[in-house]
Design a protein around this motif. Structure first.
Motif, PDB file in Angstrom:
ATOM      1  N   PRO A 139      33.702  42.745  33.102  1.00  0.00           N
ATOM      2  CA  PRO A 139      34.279  43.344  31.885  1.00  0.00           C
ATOM      3  C   PRO A 139      33.236  43.771  30.879  1.00  0.00           C
ATOM      4  O   PRO A 139      33.575  44.425  29.887  1.00  0.00           O
ATOM      5  CB  PRO A 139      35.150  42.209  31.330  1.00  0.00           C
ATOM      6  CG  PRO A 139      34.490  40.963  31.805  1.00  0.00           C
ATOM      7  CD  PRO A 139      33.931  41.285  33.157  1.00  0.00           C
TER       8      PRO A 139
ATOM      9  N   HIS B 132      26.788  45.856  27.873  1.00  0.00           N
ATOM     10  CA  HIS B 132      26.431  44.577  27.266  1.00  0.00           C
ATOM     11  C   HIS B 132      24.965  44.246  27.559  1.00  0.00           C
ATOM     12  O   HIS B 132      24.430  44.596  28.621  1.00  0.00           O
ATOM     13  CB  HIS B 132      27.340  43.480  27.817  1.00  0.00           C
ATOM     14  CG  HIS B 132      27.280  42.196  27.052  1.00  0.00           C
ATOM     15  ND1 HIS B 132      26.287  41.253  27.242  1.00  0.00           N
ATOM     16  CD2 HIS B 132      28.098  41.682  26.089  1.00  0.00           C
ATOM     17  CE1 HIS B 132      26.489  40.220  26.442  1.00  0.00           C
ATOM     18  NE2 HIS B 132      27.588  40.457  25.729  1.00  0.00           N
TER      19      HIS B 132
ATOM     20  N   ASP C 170      38.481  48.126  33.520  1.00  0.00           N
ATOM     21  CA  ASP C 170      39.372  48.788  32.565  1.00  0.00           C
ATOM     22  C   ASP C 170      39.686  50.204  33.019  1.00  0.00           C
ATOM     23  O   ASP C 170      39.682  51.148  32.229  1.00  0.00           O
ATOM     24  CB  ASP C 170      38.753  48.809  31.166  1.00  0.00           C
ATOM     25  CG  ASP C 170      37.432  49.571  31.131  1.00  0.00           C
ATOM     26  OD1 ASP C 170      36.885  49.859  32.215  1.00  0.00           O
ATOM     27  OD2 ASP C 170      36.956  49.881  30.031  1.00  0.00           O
TER      28      ASP C 170
ATOM     29  N   LYS D 282      44.828  46.043  27.031  1.00  0.00           N
ATOM     30  CA  LYS D 282      43.946  45.076  26.383  1.00  0.00           C
ATOM     31  C   LYS D 282      44.660  44.413  25.201  1.00  0.00           C
ATOM     32  O   LYS D 282      45.385  45.054  24.446  1.00  0.00           O
ATOM     33  CB  LYS D 282      42.669  45.764  25.912  1.00  0.00           C
ATOM     34  CG  LYS D 282      41.587  44.811  25.438  1.00  0.00           C
ATOM     35  CD  LYS D 282      40.319  45.576  25.058  1.00  0.00           C
ATOM     36  CE  LYS D 282      39.752  46.327  26.245  1.00  0.00           C
ATOM     37  NZ  LYS D 282      38.463  46.996  25.921  1.00  0.00           N
TER      38      LYS D 282
ATOM     39  N   ASN E 235      44.494  42.322  21.690  1.00  0.00           N
ATOM     40  CA  ASN E 235      43.679  42.052  20.503  1.00  0.00           C
ATOM     41  C   ASN E 235      44.515  41.292  19.474  1.00  0.00           C
ATOM     42  O   ASN E 235      45.722  41.506  19.350  1.00  0.00           O
ATOM     43  CB  ASN E 235      43.159  43.359  19.884  1.00  0.00           C
ATOM     44  CG  ASN E 235      42.232  44.118  20.823  1.00  0.00           C
ATOM     45  OD1 ASN E 235      41.339  43.526  21.417  1.00  0.00           O
ATOM     46  ND2 ASN E 235      42.460  45.415  20.961  1.00  0.00           N
TER      47      ASN E 235
ATOM     48  N   ASP F 117      33.144  37.285  24.514  1.00  0.00           N
ATOM     49  CA  ASP F 117      32.883  38.085  25.708  1.00  0.00           C
ATOM     50  C   ASP F 117      33.988  37.988  26.757  1.00  0.00           C
ATOM     51  O   ASP F 117      33.785  38.378  27.908  1.00  0.00           O
ATOM     52  CB  ASP F 117      31.553  37.662  26.330  1.00  0.00           C
ATOM     53  CG  ASP F 117      30.377  37.980  25.426  1.00  0.00           C
ATOM     54  OD1 ASP F 117      30.498  38.922  24.618  1.00  0.00           O
ATOM     55  OD2 ASP F 117      29.344  37.282  25.516  1.00  0.00           O
TER      56      ASP F 117
ATOM     57  N   ARG G 112      37.574  39.252  28.076  1.00  0.00           N
ATOM     58  CA  ARG G 112      38.561  40.326  27.946  1.00  0.00           C
ATOM     59  C   ARG G 112      39.890  39.820  28.495  1.00  0.00           C
ATOM     60  O   ARG G 112      39.987  39.378  29.644  1.00  0.00           O
ATOM     61  CB  ARG G 112      38.133  41.568  28.711  1.00  0.00           C
ATOM     62  CG  ARG G 112      39.211  42.671  28.712  1.00  0.00           C
ATOM     63  CD  ARG G 112      38.896  43.752  29.703  1.00  0.00           C
ATOM     64  NE  ARG G 112      37.758  44.531  29.269  1.00  0.00           N
ATOM     65  CZ  ARG G 112      37.048  45.318  30.078  1.00  0.00           C
ATOM     66  NH1 ARG G 112      37.354  45.394  31.353  1.00  0.00           N
ATOM     67  NH2 ARG G 112      36.025  46.000  29.612  1.00  0.00           N
TER      68      ARG G 112
ATOM     69  N   MET H 230      43.929  40.921  29.168  1.00  0.00           N
ATOM     70  CA  MET H 230      44.843  42.050  29.298  1.00  0.00           C
ATOM     71  C   MET H 230      46.191  41.542  29.800  1.00  0.00           C
ATOM     72  O   MET H 230      46.279  40.463  30.402  1.00  0.00           O
ATOM     73  CB  MET H 230      44.280  43.102  30.259  1.00  0.00           C
ATOM     74  CG  MET H 230      42.942  43.697  29.823  1.00  0.00           C
ATOM     75  SD  MET H 230      42.373  45.028  30.909  1.00  0.00           S
ATOM     76  CE  MET H 230      42.080  44.123  32.425  1.00  0.00           C
TER      77      MET H 230
ATOM     78  N   ALA I  72      42.460  37.632  32.591  1.00  0.00           N
ATOM     79  CA  ALA I  72      41.318  37.336  31.718  1.00  0.00           C
ATOM     80  C   ALA I  72      40.060  37.289  32.564  1.00  0.00           C
ATOM     81  O   ALA I  72      40.079  36.811  33.704  1.00  0.00           O
ATOM     82  CB  ALA I  72      41.516  36.002  30.998  1.00  0.00           C
TER      83      ALA I  72
ATOM     84  N   THR J 147      35.395  37.326  32.296  1.00  0.00           N
ATOM     85  CA  THR J 147      34.141  37.364  31.549  1.00  0.00           C
ATOM     86  C   THR J 147      32.992  37.256  32.537  1.00  0.00           C
ATOM     87  O   THR J 147      33.190  36.938  33.724  1.00  0.00           O
ATOM     88  CB  THR J 147      34.068  36.230  30.523  1.00  0.00           C
ATOM     89  OG1 THR J 147      32.943  36.449  29.668  1.00  0.00           O
ATOM     90  CG2 THR J 147      33.900  34.875  31.198  1.00  0.00           C
TER      91      THR J 147
ATOM     92  N   ASN K 291      42.329  31.711  28.451  1.00  0.00           N
ATOM     93  CA  ASN K 291      40.969  31.646  27.916  1.00  0.00           C
ATOM     94  C   ASN K 291      40.334  30.281  28.191  1.00  0.00           C
ATOM     95  O   ASN K 291      39.167  30.183  28.602  1.00  0.00           O
ATOM     96  CB  ASN K 291      40.985  31.934  26.423  1.00  0.00           C
ATOM     97  CG  ASN K 291      39.607  31.832  25.797  1.00  0.00           C
ATOM     98  OD1 ASN K 291      38.765  32.700  25.968  1.00  0.00           O
ATOM     99  ND2 ASN K 291      39.372  30.743  25.061  1.00  0.00           N
TER     100      ASN K 291
END
Length: 714
Positions: A339, A415, A485, A493, A495, A503, A505, A507, A525, A527, A697
């Motif tokens: 991501p 990144h 993505d 996504k 937010n 870091d 992501r 969705m 999710a 990372t 997460n």
């Protein structure tokens, strides 16, 4: 006319001259006169003009006697026969002339002999094919104007059929590239060696073959083809090899000194990456060409590199199954399974050229997808310089492929953790394409074989093993879609919902009735983190079922056991396995996990998903696997380049940085991407909650910590 008789009436002769075009030759158009008619005609001729008038009067009076009216002709049968013999002689002479011209053709340019011998069936077939392809070229005029943003009659971008037909002779060869005139009339001053095959330089074009107005897309394709062949053939000083020789990066100083930027200057802030790799593939060249020229098959062959592909339009479908001179416009999105690296979206032309028997060249080069108000090119976040492959069939059923990747991309969107790896070519470089092609072709051979190798599998048929492999393939595609993505997938996504690490992501999407996934609200999710372990060590640790208890929360009931093992190709770890949790002696509350794993020079994957017993029983018996609901999770592993080393590319100022890419990067660790997909709510209409977001997460964070702790201990 002397043969018509000395006593012929001059007035009658004059009338014959006036009406000569009206008279028709041939016996089918002649009504022969009777004996009386012939005597009357002779008498009229002997009497001169007056006699002719009297004869005409007698003829007009003839109907009054009740007999059939007599029809008179201006020519006697002997005269008609003589006139026909003049026409037959002329036609016979013309026929002989055309036969001689076919047997001994003459070049219209120099007057010398063209092709000796009689015209063969193949040449006649080529002429027919040429006429068909010229009809296709009429479409190119409007298409190139449409894609390059020029009006049909614009002088800034002239694309007229006359110039286009002169510039693109698709059917029969008029130069060293089988009829494709080189843009600008330049030659190819090189020989391209492929084993026992040599690509000879293109012959110089004569001036009248270079049209004043040329199709821009055709010109771009020809220039890209020439550049790709040169870069595939030359070595030092353009290419810098890695220490193990597995990968080559482009020396940009030498490249800029020898090649002009004919598609425009590099956009400000863009970074350049270019690499070359060569390998043997267990796939015939013709099959590989079909895969590359079909957008769907191309994306299926490279699922971890191509997240989306579409053919916008076909300017030329090419000659038959060889796809020689096929030219099309494509859209694609390229990805790294992380991501932290944005998807590269590009529009480009793809041109396929069959150079000789068993040798093809396929080249891509970007064209601008949009134009701003100032009519200047605009690229989304990356542009593809001449890239592609040279394909050569070998006698041992293998194909030799030389792959070149050359791109300029917006480095600011990458990144910091991935910048060195992407810039070095380890993210999108040529060696990834070659390694993926080799692995996928081996898997394809397994799927097409009569029997699939297994290790003492019990309770599964050969058809069941193929169905199991297809299910694992779909699982991997779904995992890659949940990490990236790409615009083709329906993930959105998230937010400002819940507390999520910087870091990571997250969705979500809703599935109402689509097969292959659970119905409800789905969460994904992912990372990427740096890990102090090599790619091999990380891969072996994650794929080993006895080690899962150290990091997998699904293993709270104890060790996992392998039930079925299906190899997808040579090498350890390139397998699909069915695992079960809990004691082997009990079938109550048995949990099954489908896992796919592979590792090669481009990286490694370990993907898994829980499956129910009833669905896997259907699959193992050869049933359709498309309706098995999956929510995949897993890991993607990339080799890592230390942040202080940017490989053999240029920095943002275009200055070359010395390459230090090494196939054995044991001291650099690896980049681990962790991804999870979970069912947040079984009702599609349910509202996503902060608790669900924080759960996924925390799942990622906990798994990463367990892996780090386990690697430190081991």
């Amino acid at each position: 006319m002397d043969q018509l008789g000395e006593n012929a009436n001059p007035g009658g002769v004059e009338r014959m001259r006036e009406d000569e075009n009206e008279s028709r030759s041939g016996s089918d158009n002649i009504e022969v006169a009777s004996g009386d008619d012939q005597e009357a005609a002779a008498a009229a001729a002997a009497a001169g003009g007056a006699g002719a008038g009297a004869g005409a009067g007698a003829a007009s009076a003839a109907p009054s006697n009740g007999r059939r009216p007599k029809k008179y002709h201006r020519h006697t049968p002997q005269q008609i026969q003589e006139l026909e013999s003049q026409e037959n002689d002329r036609l016979r002479a013309e026929n002989d002339f055309f036969k001689q011209a076919v047997v001994n053709p003459v070049c219209n340019t120099c007057g010398g002999p063209a092709v000796p011998g009689e015209v063969s069936y193949e040449q006649n077939h080529l002429k027919i094919e040429n006429a068909r392809l010229k009809d296709e070229l009429s479409r190119v005029c409007s298409l190139t104007n449409k894609f390059l943003g020029w009006p049909p009659s614009s002088s800034a971008g002239p694309v007229h059929s006359q110039g286009l037909n002169s510039n693109l002779e698709l059917a029969v060869g008029r130069n060293g590239f089988g009829g494709l005139n080189n843009a600008g009339g330049s030659t190819l001053p090189m020989e391209f060696h492929l084993g026992n095959v040599t690509i000879l330089p293109q012959t110089k074009l004569v001036a009248h073959e270079i049209p004043h107005e040329r199709s821009p897309i055709v010109d771009v394709a020809l220039k890209a083809l020439e550049e790709l062949i040169k870069l595939a053939q030359i070595n030092d000083p353009f290419w810098i090899k890695s220490s193990d020789g597995s990968m080559e990066t482009l020396n940009l100083e030498e490249y800029n000194r020898n090649f002009s930027s004919w598609i425009g200057m590099k956009p400000s802030g863009y970074q350049t990456e270019a690499s070359r790799a060569t390998g043997l593939v267990s796939l015939r060249g013709s099959a590989l060409i079909e895969t590359l020229m079909d957008a769907n098959h191309w994306a299926e062959m490279f699922p971890c590199l191509v997240s989306r592909a579409a053919t916008i339009d076909v300017l030329s479908s090419g000659a038959g199954v060889t796809r020689d001179n096929a030219l099309q416009v494509m859209d694609a999105e390229f990805q790294v399974i992380s991501p932290l690296a944005p998807v590269r979206r590009m529009r480009f032309i793809r041109f396929c050229k069959k150079h000789s028997e068993g040798v093809w060249v396929v080249v891509d080069v970007s064209i601008d997808a949009t134009r701003d108000a100032a009519n200047t090119p605009s690229f989304i976040n990356c542009r593809r310089l001449p890239s592609g492959c040279v394909i050569q069939d070998l006698d041992n059923k293998y194909t030799k492929v030389t792959w070149i990747e050359h791109s300029e991309y917006d480095e600011s969107a990458v990144h910091n953790l991935l910048k060195p790896t992407v810039n070095s070519g380890l993210g999108f470089g040529a060696h990834r394409w070659i390694a993926t092609l080799q692995r996928q072709s081996e898997c394809l051979a397994v799927l097409m074989s009569a029997d699939i190798p297994s290790e003492d599998n019990i309770g599964i048929t050969a058809v069941g093993r193929k169905s199991m492999l297809k299910l694992a393939q779909r699982m991997t595609h779904s995992f890659c879609a949940g990490v990236g993505d790409s615009s083709v997938h329906k993930w959105e996504k998230i937010n400002n919902i819940g507390c999520v690490a910087e870091d990571v992501r997250v969705m979500s999407k809703k599935n109402v009735n689509a097969p292959g996934e659970p119905v409800g609200v789905l969460l994904s999710a992912a990372t990427s983190v740096w890990m102090p372990a090599t790619q091999k060590r990380m891969f072996d640790f994650l794929r080993e079922e006895r080690m899962r208890i150290q990091w997998d929360i699904l293993c709270d009931s104890g060790l996992m056991h392998e039930m079925i093992h299906v190899a997808k190709g040579p090498g350890d770890g390139n397998t699909v396995t069915l695992l079960r949790g809990g004691p082997i002696t009990t079938k109550e509350n048995m949990m099954l996990v489908l896992q796919e794993s592979w590792s090669d020079a481009s990286g490694a994957l370990v993907i898994y998903a829980p499956v129910d017993v009833a669905s896997m029983s259907t699959v193992m018996n050869g049933g359709d696997s498309a309706y098995v609901a999956l929510l995949p999770s897993g890991f993607a592993i990339l080799p890592c380049i230390p942040p202080s080393n940017h490989g053999g590319q240029s920095n943002s100022n275009g200055q070359l940085v010395k390459s230090n890419i090494d196939g054995n990067i044991s001291g650099n660790g690896c980049i681990l991407t962790v991804g999870f997909q979970i069912l947040a709510n079984s009702l599609p209409s349910a509202k996503l909650t902060a608790e669900s977001v924080e759960t996924v997460n925390n799942l990622i964070s906990c798994t990463i910590q367990k892996i780090k702790a386990a690697l430190t201990v081991t």
